[in-house]
Design an enzyme around this catalytic site. Structure first.
Site, short mmCIF file in Angstrom:
data_model
loop_
_atom_site.label_atom_id
_atom_site.label_comp_id
_atom_site.label_asym_id
_atom_site.label_seq_id
_atom_site.Cartn_x
_atom_site.Cartn_y
_atom_site.Cartn_z
N CYS A 118 0.86 -1.24 -0.11
CA CYS A 118 -0.14 -0.16 0.20
C CYS A 118 0.78 1.35 -0.07
O CYS A 118 0.34 2.42 -0.23
CB CYS A 118 -0.95 -0.11 1.28
N HIS A 260 -3.90 6.93 2.13
CA HIS A 260 -4.15 5.55 1.69
C HIS A 260 -5.34 5.13 2.25
O HIS A 260 -5.74 5.29 3.60
CB HIS A 260 -3.04 4.53 2.09
N ASN A 290 -10.11 -0.75 0.17
CA ASN A 290 -8.63 -0.55 0.12
C ASN A 290 -8.25 -1.13 -1.18
O ASN A 290 -8.15 -2.41 -1.20
CB ASN A 290 -8.01 -1.33 0.99
O1 UT7 Z 1 -3.28 -1.31 3.89
C1 UT7 Z 1 -3.28 -1.49 5.06
C2 UT7 Z 1 -4.38 -2.92 5.04
N1 UT7 Z 1 -4.80 -3.09 6.64
C3 UT7 Z 1 -5.68 -2.35 7.32
O2 UT7 Z 1 -5.75 -1.06 6.99
C4 UT7 Z 1 -6.21 -2.75 8.60
C5 UT7 Z 1 -6.34 -2.05 9.61
N2 UT7 Z 1 -7.14 -2.09 10.59
C6 UT7 Z 1 -8.54 -2.43 10.54
O3 UT7 Z 1 -9.02 -1.62 9.50
C7 UT7 Z 1 -9.51 -2.77 11.52
O4 UT7 Z 1 -8.58 -3.31 12.52
C8 UT7 Z 1 -10.60 -3.97 10.99
C9 UT7 Z 1 -11.69 -3.18 10.24
C10 UT7 Z 1 -9.73 -4.98 10.33
C11 UT7 Z 1 -11.44 -4.61 12.24
O5 UT7 Z 1 -11.80 -3.79 13.06
P1 UT7 Z 1 -11.51 -3.70 14.59
O6 UT7 Z 1 -12.44 -2.54 15.07
O7 UT7 Z 1 -10.16 -3.39 14.98
O8 UT7 Z 1 -12.32 -5.03 14.98
P2 UT7 Z 1 -11.49 -6.31 15.86
O9 UT7 Z 1 -10.68 -6.84 15.04
O10 UT7 Z 1 -11.10 -5.62 17.14
O11 UT7 Z 1 -12.65 -7.11 15.90
C12 UT7 Z 1 -13.70 -6.68 16.95
C13 UT7 Z 1 -14.90 -7.69 16.82
C14 UT7 Z 1 -14.37 -9.30 17.00
O12 UT7 Z 1 -15.29 -9.91 17.75
P3 UT7 Z 1 -15.04 -10.04 19.16
O13 UT7 Z 1 -13.78 -11.05 19.50
O14 UT7 Z 1 -15.19 -8.94 19.91
O15 UT7 Z 1 -16.34 -11.19 19.49
C15 UT7 Z 1 -14.18 -9.81 15.62
O16 UT7 Z 1 -14.12 -11.11 15.55
O17 UT7 Z 1 -15.40 -7.75 15.62
C16 UT7 Z 1 -15.32 -9.14 14.95
N3 UT7 Z 1 -15.36 -9.03 13.37
C17 UT7 Z 1 -16.28 -9.06 12.70
N4 UT7 Z 1 -17.59 -8.97 12.90
C18 UT7 Z 1 -18.41 -8.80 12.08
C19 UT7 Z 1 -14.12 -8.99 12.73
N5 UT7 Z 1 -14.38 -8.75 11.47
C20 UT7 Z 1 -15.72 -8.69 11.44
C21 UT7 Z 1 -16.63 -8.62 10.41
N6 UT7 Z 1 -17.92 -8.66 10.53
N7 UT7 Z 1 -15.97 -8.33 9.02
#
Ligand code: UT7
Length: 335
Positions: A118, A260, A290
């Site tokens: 990225c 980005h 993205n």
């Molecule tokens: O070019 C760089 C590329 N990468 C990035 O930019 C990634 C940067 N990170 C992010 O954008 C965020 O961390 C994400 C969008 C990937 C995830 O968001 P978050 O607020 O950090 O969520 P999390 O990983 O802390 O997950 C919170 C909860 C979890 O459930 P529990 O453990 O609290 O029960 C996950 O299992 O949300 C759950 N979860 C989902 N639920 C519904 C994770 N993905 C999903 C989903 N739908 N797609």
């Protein structure tokens, strides 16, 4: 800008291309357990474009974006001296840029790929400007293009919701130092955390008894979203501040933040950390997700096309992602 620079860099035109096929959040919720509401709230993404069909590749998108940029200034592809294709999803590991060169009939151009996920577009613009500033080349085509849909683990809801396919292109030319538009840059890499976001090579032992050889293949994208999120929000503002400081430009002078397009929350948090109004963020991730190396040139082209950017605007561009690699380039718009 390098104090020894003999010439400046000007931006002549931009172009972009996205596949026709759209995948909405509601459609993704039929593939993995998620919802439109969750994806929009946590990322700002509504839909993304996917390159479907088995004989389409990053080459097609990169070529289309480049042709669009060339046609805007009625430039013949033979005028291009160098093509840099920022991509992490080539259709040939030996490089895809040469195929773009052939498709464009840019037969005077040297062409190579630059792999930096990225951050690829930022690194490519900086690389191009070195060749222009030292007088090696006159006209350079920089393309950011990725088709990460081919490498996504479509059963991982933590990552498959984020990515889309696309390409953006920009034509740069050397100019007098007073017309220079690439004011400066600041680049970083920290390989210690590469495993937070990778598309890594896996190995198996070749079964032939005479060959004590391990061979491999590339698996799918793995990501620790939380760590990437924290890295981006903490490091990107620092890179921007360092870059502005080196140019004696204040945060108040920023007209646009072109980050980005990873996640709306990341973009907003970076703006807030810098005390820059969120109205100054250029964003289209709701439509495309993205798109990796394509995300910055896609927004740039859209913002130019819709007349959002004006002459003399200061645009702060930052890329960040796998590597981990991140960096900033500051440009002054001239047309
Ligand atoms: O070019 C760089 C590329 N990468 C990035 O930019 C990634 C940067 N990170 C992010 O954008 C965020 O961390 C994400 C969008 C990937 C995830 O968001 P978050 O607020 O950090 O969520 P999390 O990983 O802390 O997950 C919170 C909860 C979890 O459930 P529990 O453990 O609290 O029960 C996950 O299992 O949300 C759950 N979860 C989902 N639920 C519904 C994770 N993905 C999903 C989903 N739908 N797609």
């Amino acid at each position: 800008m390098n104090l020894l620079a003999m010439q400046g860099t000007k931006i002549l035109a931009t172009g972009s291309a996205v596949p026709d096929s759209t995948l909405s959040n509601n459609q993704i919720s039929k593939i993995v357990q998620t919802s439109d509401e969750w994806i929009v709230t946590r990322t700002g993404i509504k839909e993304r474009r996917l390159l479907i069909g088995n004989n389409k590749s990053v080459i097609d998108l990169a070529t289309e974006a480049s042709l669009q940029a060339l046609s805007k200034i009625s430039m013949d592809a033979l005028e291009i001296d160098l093509i840099i294709l920022a991509t992490s999803s080539p259709n040939d590991l030996f490089g895809s840029a040469s195929q773009v060169q052939a498709k464009l009939k840019a037969l005077n151009a040297v062409a190579f790929d630059l792999t930096a996920a990225c951050s690829g577009f930022v690194l490519s613009i900086v690389t191009a400007s070195q060749f222009l500033q030292n007088g090696s080349y006159k006209t350079i085509l920089v393309i950011g293009a990725d088709v990460l849909s081919k490498w996504i683990n479509w059963s991982d809801r933590g990552s498959c919701i984020l990515f889309g396919d696309g390409a953006g292109a920009i034509i740069l030319q050397s100019c007098s130092i007073k017309d220079n538009q690439i004011l400066g840059f600041q680049l970083n890499t920290n390989g210690k955390y590469h495993e937070h976001l990778s598309l890594s090579y896996k190995e198996y032992k070749n079964p032939h008894p005479l060959l004590n050889l391990y061979q491999g293949y590339f698996d799918s994208i793995t990501m620790n979203g939380k760590e990437i999120y924290k890295f981006a929000v903490s490091q990107v503002p620092l890179s921007i501040l360092k870059c502005l400081d080196s140019l004696n430009i204040t945060v108040d002078e920023i007209d646009w933040l072109l980050l980005h397009q990873a996640n709306k929350r990341i973009l907003t948090a970076v703006a807030e950390k810098l005390s820059v109004s969120t109205d100054k963020i250029l964003m289209n991730l709701n439509k495309y997700g993205n798109t990796s190396a394509a995300s910055i040139p896609l927004v740039l082209d859209e913002s130019v096309t819709y007349g959002k950017i004006s002459k003399n605007d200061i645009i702060v561009i930052s890329g960040f992602g796998a590597g981990l690699t991140w960096g900033t380039v500051v440009i002054k718009w001239k047309y």
